[in-house]
Motif scaffolding. Structure first.
Motif, PDB file in Angstrom:
ATOM      1  N   GLY A  96      36.733  33.901  47.092  1.00 23.09           N
ATOM      2  CA  GLY A  96      37.205  32.819  47.948  1.00 23.09           C
ATOM      3  C   GLY A  96      38.609  32.985  48.473  1.00 23.09           C
ATOM      4  O   GLY A  96      39.030  32.226  49.350  1.00 23.09           O
ATOM      5  N   SER A  97      39.360  33.955  47.975  1.00 26.90           N
ATOM      6  CA  SER A  97      40.752  34.126  48.384  1.00 26.90           C
ATOM      7  C   SER A  97      40.861  35.142  49.513  1.00 26.90           C
ATOM      8  O   SER A  97      40.146  36.148  49.530  1.00 26.90           O
ATOM      9  CB  SER A  97      41.605  34.615  47.209  1.00 26.90           C
ATOM     10  OG  SER A  97      41.553  33.728  46.123  1.00 26.90           O
TER      11      SER A  97
ATOM     12  N   THR B 193      40.445  36.845  42.494  1.00 20.16           N
ATOM     13  CA  THR B 193      39.046  36.439  42.335  1.00 20.16           C
ATOM     14  C   THR B 193      38.934  35.259  41.378  1.00 20.16           C
ATOM     15  O   THR B 193      39.819  35.009  40.563  1.00 20.16           O
ATOM     16  CB  THR B 193      38.193  37.599  41.787  1.00 20.16           C
ATOM     17  OG1 THR B 193      38.761  38.058  40.557  1.00 20.16           O
ATOM     18  CG2 THR B 193      38.110  38.742  42.779  1.00 20.16           C
ATOM     19  N   LYS B 194      37.813  34.580  41.482  1.00 19.62           N
ATOM     20  CA  LYS B 194      37.564  33.445  40.602  1.00 19.62           C
ATOM     21  C   LYS B 194      37.545  33.849  39.135  1.00 19.62           C
ATOM     22  O   LYS B 194      37.938  33.062  38.272  1.00 19.62           O
ATOM     23  CB  LYS B 194      36.221  32.783  40.964  1.00 19.62           C
ATOM     24  CG  LYS B 194      36.213  31.973  42.239  1.00 19.62           C
ATOM     25  CD  LYS B 194      34.857  31.307  42.400  1.00 19.62           C
ATOM     26  CE  LYS B 194      34.803  30.410  43.626  1.00 19.62           C
ATOM     27  NZ  LYS B 194      33.482  29.748  43.736  1.00 19.62           N
ATOM     28  N   GLN B 195      37.082  35.058  38.848  1.00 20.46           N
ATOM     29  CA  GLN B 195      36.971  35.452  37.452  1.00 20.46           C
ATOM     30  C   GLN B 195      38.299  35.821  36.818  1.00 20.46           C
ATOM     31  O   GLN B 195      38.364  36.132  35.625  1.00 20.46           O
ATOM     32  CB  GLN B 195      35.961  36.594  37.267  1.00 20.46           C
ATOM     33  CG  GLN B 195      36.304  37.883  37.997  1.00 20.46           C
ATOM     34  CD  GLN B 195      35.601  37.988  39.319  1.00 20.46           C
ATOM     35  OE1 GLN B 195      35.567  37.045  40.089  1.00 20.46           O
ATOM     36  NE2 GLN B 195      35.021  39.138  39.604  1.00 20.46           N
TER      37      GLN B 195
ATOM     38  N   PHE C 281      41.311  31.852  40.605  1.00 24.62           N
ATOM     39  CA  PHE C 281      41.885  31.852  41.954  1.00 24.62           C
ATOM     40  C   PHE C 281      40.794  31.443  42.932  1.00 24.62           C
ATOM     41  O   PHE C 281      39.670  31.938  42.860  1.00 24.62           O
ATOM     42  CB  PHE C 281      42.409  33.240  42.341  1.00 24.62           C
ATOM     43  CG  PHE C 281      43.382  33.817  41.352  1.00 24.62           C
ATOM     44  CD1 PHE C 281      44.676  33.334  41.267  1.00 24.62           C
ATOM     45  CD2 PHE C 281      43.010  34.842  40.503  1.00 24.62           C
ATOM     46  CE1 PHE C 281      45.579  33.854  40.354  1.00 24.62           C
ATOM     47  CE2 PHE C 281      43.897  35.373  39.586  1.00 24.62           C
ATOM     48  CZ  PHE C 281      45.185  34.878  39.506  1.00 24.62           C
ATOM     49  N   ASN C 282      41.134  30.564  43.857  1.00 21.80           N
ATOM     50  CA  ASN C 282      40.173  30.128  44.855  1.00 21.80           C
ATOM     51  C   ASN C 282      40.767  30.378  46.234  1.00 21.80           C
ATOM     52  O   ASN C 282      41.526  31.318  46.424  1.00 21.80           O
ATOM     53  CB  ASN C 282      39.803  28.655  44.621  1.00 21.80           C
ATOM     54  CG  ASN C 282      38.428  28.308  45.150  1.00 21.80           C
ATOM     55  OD1 ASN C 282      38.206  28.286  46.346  1.00 21.80           O
ATOM     56  ND2 ASN C 282      37.486  28.026  44.261  1.00 21.80           N
TER      57      ASN C 282
ATOM     58  N   THR D 218      51.696  33.163  42.130  1.00 24.09           N
ATOM     59  CA  THR D 218      50.385  32.546  42.209  1.00 24.09           C
ATOM     60  C   THR D 218      50.279  31.386  41.233  1.00 24.09           C
ATOM     61  O   THR D 218      51.193  31.114  40.445  1.00 24.09           O
ATOM     62  CB  THR D 218      49.283  33.578  41.930  1.00 24.09           C
ATOM     63  OG1 THR D 218      48.006  32.979  42.198  1.00 24.09           O
ATOM     64  CG2 THR D 218      49.330  34.077  40.491  1.00 24.09           C
ATOM     65  N   SER D 219      49.132  30.706  41.286  1.00 27.00           N
ATOM     66  CA  SER D 219      48.923  29.505  40.464  1.00 27.00           C
ATOM     67  C   SER D 219      47.520  29.534  39.867  1.00 27.00           C
ATOM     68  O   SER D 219      46.597  28.929  40.407  1.00 27.00           O
ATOM     69  CB  SER D 219      49.110  28.240  41.304  1.00 27.00           C
ATOM     70  OG  SER D 219      48.303  28.303  42.473  1.00 27.00           O
ATOM     71  N   PRO D 220      47.330  30.238  38.745  1.00 25.03           N
ATOM     72  CA  PRO D 220      45.996  30.324  38.141  1.00 25.03           C
ATOM     73  C   PRO D 220      45.542  29.006  37.521  1.00 25.03           C
ATOM     74  O   PRO D 220      46.342  28.239  36.999  1.00 25.03           O
ATOM     75  CB  PRO D 220      46.174  31.397  37.066  1.00 25.03           C
ATOM     76  CG  PRO D 220      47.630  31.345  36.719  1.00 25.03           C
ATOM     77  CD  PRO D 220      48.340  30.991  38.006  1.00 25.03           C
TER      78      PRO D 220
END
Length: 803
Positions: free
Chosen positions: A489-490, A511-513, A608-609, A624-626
């Protein structure tokens, strides 16, 4: 008589507390028995017995109650320290209630009725010691920083420069500032030393507020552009506003009058993340000036609309606007419009449209599209299309189910159904001649038995296409046979990266994971190692799981969940969360969805989205902001789907998956009291040194002020939905947290330097620019996010340093 009455009244309070403790103890005992039968902690069973017996002793006015409760409190403190250490937020649900009750029992007016038959020095002393020990544990936990990394980057430069496409320093001409998607501004007026002097310069209201006809997930995720001496913002209903950068005065407005044959209520969501900007003059002066052949219609557009905006609408149109006036550029497409439904085939209203702005090159407007998740196995194509930037004709198309056929689809034909889509933003390197596509997966998300070869190869990964032809240059898949909604999604972030082997052109894909995959953007080879790790096996009947999954050595994964990590507002919902945890299937990351119900962590929202990351190419650091939130997925055989069940959003409720043998029930992993079952923190800010691939700082971010019954800003560290930006001045900005603040951080240490209270949710990515007055501004769209439940609004707010 009066003496007996006074004695009776004095015993009333211990009796009432005794009844309360008895009920609490019995509740804990019942839950503790169930938890122990599931193989969980014995604490709740044993504590339930001790608390219930304390209650009985209080009812009987026995002084032994003090000693027994002291034992319970002391044992609880030791157990809490053993499980959670000196972690304040983990200790609170374990000890706070028992500590408070211990203090009450030590009060003279409470103890006096228990000591009628003589003093109880041992009981009183023991309880005093137990209370002091529990209190000291709480005090000691205030000086620890579990889960955090407190370090410093330690430099203002790594002797590197930005190689992103050039533009005036004070502009912000693309969603990520440039088509590199780095969200880095070279402006330096605002620094860690003076950011505390930021104050609101102006605010406007767009007038675009939610209506009764809107979907639940109405979102205001727009990052405005600064170009052509104006600001350009879009609203959730696809309206475009041009504003004066210094005052916010509206210069023009365009309303595309979006339409739906059945209204918008049934849409999965309604979003406009931004518009795209094109300037003929900028390309005429660039090294890419050798242009493709331009049609007569294209030449007319170039002359009539030399500066253009490209607007994707919620009813699946792409509209070209004159950036000077807001008028439609008639020569583009058909009367200024390209119909994005061409070749897509049938879909339910809202089932296909572009939520993100197009990628722009010298010659092309490159579009992806949102496809509704988990509705059916027969959804629209996820085709990516490149239209001529001048006249709007289709130049090439890339469909992951038919990847070699990139010649424009003939009129009257359709792209393949249900191919992997790109709902997020692409990035472009025109010098290398490639566009980088972050791909979603083939819906439905949790059922993959019928996936096509194209989906199995390309979905949930990064695909690099040739700009001229749309042909695949390379691809890297990050989640194999995705059953967890791990779509990418990023936006990919491009930069030239300083490594031990020299400077390399890199693409960083969050990535989301939780992995940050760093690849050479020329050929897709890893710059930072990626390992294939074994993962849990055993999908539902008829499906299968991949034996391994890709994990980058650079990642912000949280530790795997354990029973000890279960949380709650009190010991009781913490116990219930532990029971839920034990009842669900969970074997770590990539636990397959199951009929039993599986715990998915990281969950559907991901680490991360769409907010992505921001990168300072000069300092060679990443900001970033996990997020860390678990979800539950439960597969329901088609015959067992309850009548009248419905989906609440793409990540909550019963997802129908029509055409698949299973529906799926999804929801966040929450306690019965509505708080997360996993312990905080749920959201951080983090800084990574790209020259060493090390996390140099990671701090809890955000408070509970706007997501708890009482407006108390407890610094838990809350999730954020929105991106960050960084500046050459050494300040990063982020606003996406569940509490309503725009915050500034020192990129060297991650320390919060400044914050401003917002009138609504700030689930958007801030940007910065220079006004006509020569001042640096910070700008944010403040409109809230329907599915997150933040306060809705229609604000655009700008800040600058006070004089």
């Amino acid at each position: 008589m009066s003496t007996d009455g006074a004695l009776s009244r004095s015993r009333l309070l211990p009796s009432l507390l005794g009844i309360l403790l008895l009920l609490m103890g019995l509740a804990m005992l019942a839950g503790g028995i169930k938890l122990s039968m599931l193989g969980g902690s014995l604490y709740y069973l044993l504590a339930g017995i001790g608390i219930a017996l304390t209650g009985l002793l209080l009812i009987a006015a026995r002084r032994a109650a003090l000693g027994l409760y002291a034992l319970v409190l002391f044992a609880s403190t030791v157990w809490a320290l053993w499980e959670a250490g000196l972690d304040w937020w983990q200790l609170v649900p374990r000890l706070a209630l028992w500590f408070a009750l211990g203090v009450v029992m030590l009060l003279p007016w409470f103890r006096r009725p228990l000591l009628i038959n003589g003093p109880a020095p041992m009981g009183t002393g023991a309880l005093s010691v137990a209370v002091v020990l529990a209190g000291a544990t709480a005090v000691a936990s205030q000086f620890t920083h579990p889960g955090e990394t407190l370090g410093e980057l330690g430099r203002d430069t790594a002797d590197m420069t930005s190689t992103a496409p050039q533009m005036p320093e004070g502009d912000w001409q693309a969603y990520g500032r440039s088509e590199f998607g780095d969200r880095y501004s070279p402006l330096k007026q605002i620094t860690p030393a003076n950011v505390g002097k930021l104050q609101e310069a102006w605010r406007i209201q767009t007038g675009d507020l939610p209506t009764a006809d809107d979907p639940v997930e109405l979102t205001n995720e727009n990052t405005p552009l600064k170009a052509n001496g104006m600001l350009y913002a879009c609203t959730a209903h696809s309206k475009v506003l041009a504003l004066d950068p210094d005052t916010g005065k509206e210069l023009w407005r365009f309303d595309p009058q979006i339409k739906s044959p059945v209204g918008f209520k049934g849409f999965a969501h309604m979003t406009c993340r931004g518009v795209s900007y094109y300037d003929e003059a900028a390309y005429a002066k660039s090294e890419n000036a050798a242009s493709a052949v331009i049609s007569e219609a294209g030449k007319a557009v170039a002359q009539a609309c030399p500066r253009r905006l490209y607007l994707p609408t919620a009813d699946a149109r792409l509209i070209a606007l004159n950036a000077d006036t807001g008028k439609v550029c008639e020569g583009f497409g058909k009367n200024g419009v390209v119909d994005l439904t061409q070749g897509i085939g049938p879909f339910t209203p809202g089932g296909y449209y572009a939520t993100s702005p197009a990628a722009i090159t010298r010659d092309l407007v490159i579009m992806g599209g949102h496809v509704t998740d988990n509705e059916s196995t027969n959804e629209p194509s996820g085709v990516i299309r490149a239209f001529d930037v001048h006249d709007g004709h289709l130049v090439w198309n890339w469909d992951s189910n038919n990847p070699d056929a990139t010649e424009p689809l003939p009129e009257g034909e359709h792209y393949s159904r249900n191919s992997a889509n790109m709902w997020s933003l692409a990035s472009v390197d025109e010098k290398l001649g490639m566009v980088y596509l972050p791909l979603g997966n083939q819906t439905p998300d949790q059922w993959g038995a019928d996936r096509t070869p194209g989906a199995e190869k390309f979905s949930a990964g990064l695909v690099a296409l040739d700009l001229a032809t749309g042909k695949v240059r390379w691809n890297y898949q990050f989640t194999h046979h995705d059953l967890w909604d791990m779509d990418v999604g990023s936006q990919p972030t491009l930069l030239d990266m300083k490594t031990a082997d020299g400077i390399k052109p890199a693409v960083i894909q969050p990535t989301k994971q939780g992995s940050l995959y760093v690849l050479d953007r020329r050929d897709g080879t890893p710059i930072i190692p990626i390992k294939e790790i074994p993962v849990p096996q055993g999908a539902v009947k008829g499906d299968h799981t991949a034996p391994t999954q890709a994990r980058s050595d650079l990642n912000l994964l949280a530790p795997e969940l354990t029973e000890k990590a279960m949380w709650g507002a009190s010991p009781f919902d913490q116990m219930l969360c532990r029971i839920q945890f034990k009842e669900l299937r969970y074997e770590g990351q990539y636990t397959p969805p199951s009929e039993q119900g599986s715990l998915i962590y990281p969950g559907n929202v991901g680490v991360f989205n769409w907010g992505g990351v921001s990168v300072d190419p000069v300092r060679q650091m990443l900001f970033t902001s996990p997020n860390y939130m678990a979800f539950v997925s439960k597969m329901v055989p088609r015959a067992e789907v309850a009548a009248g069940s419905k989906r609440e959003s793409e990540t909550a409720g019963v997802q129908p998956n029509t055409g698949a043998p299973y529906a799926v029930i999804m929801h966040p992993f929450m306690s019965p009291f509505g708080v997360p079952c996993q312990a905080p923190a749920w959201g951080y800010v983090a800084g990574i040194d790209l020259t060493t691939s090390k996390v140099v700082w990671k701090r809890k971010n955000g408070t509970s002020r706007d997501s708890s019954p009482l407006p108390i800003g407890l610094p838990l560290g809350v999730p954020s939905m929105g991106g960050s930006m960084v500046t050459a001045g050494g300040v990063g900005f982020l606003s996406g947290t569940l509490d309503q603040y725009l915050r500034a951080y020192d990129v060297n240490t991650g320390k919060e330097l400044w914050k401003s209270r917002l009138p609504a949710g700030g689930q958007a990515t801030p940007m910065t620019y220079t006004g006509k007055d020569g001042k640096q501004y910070v700008l944010l769209v403040v409109g809230g996010h329907g599915s997150l439940g933040t306060k809705m609004g229609d604000y655009v707010i700008a800040y600058k340093l006070s004089e």
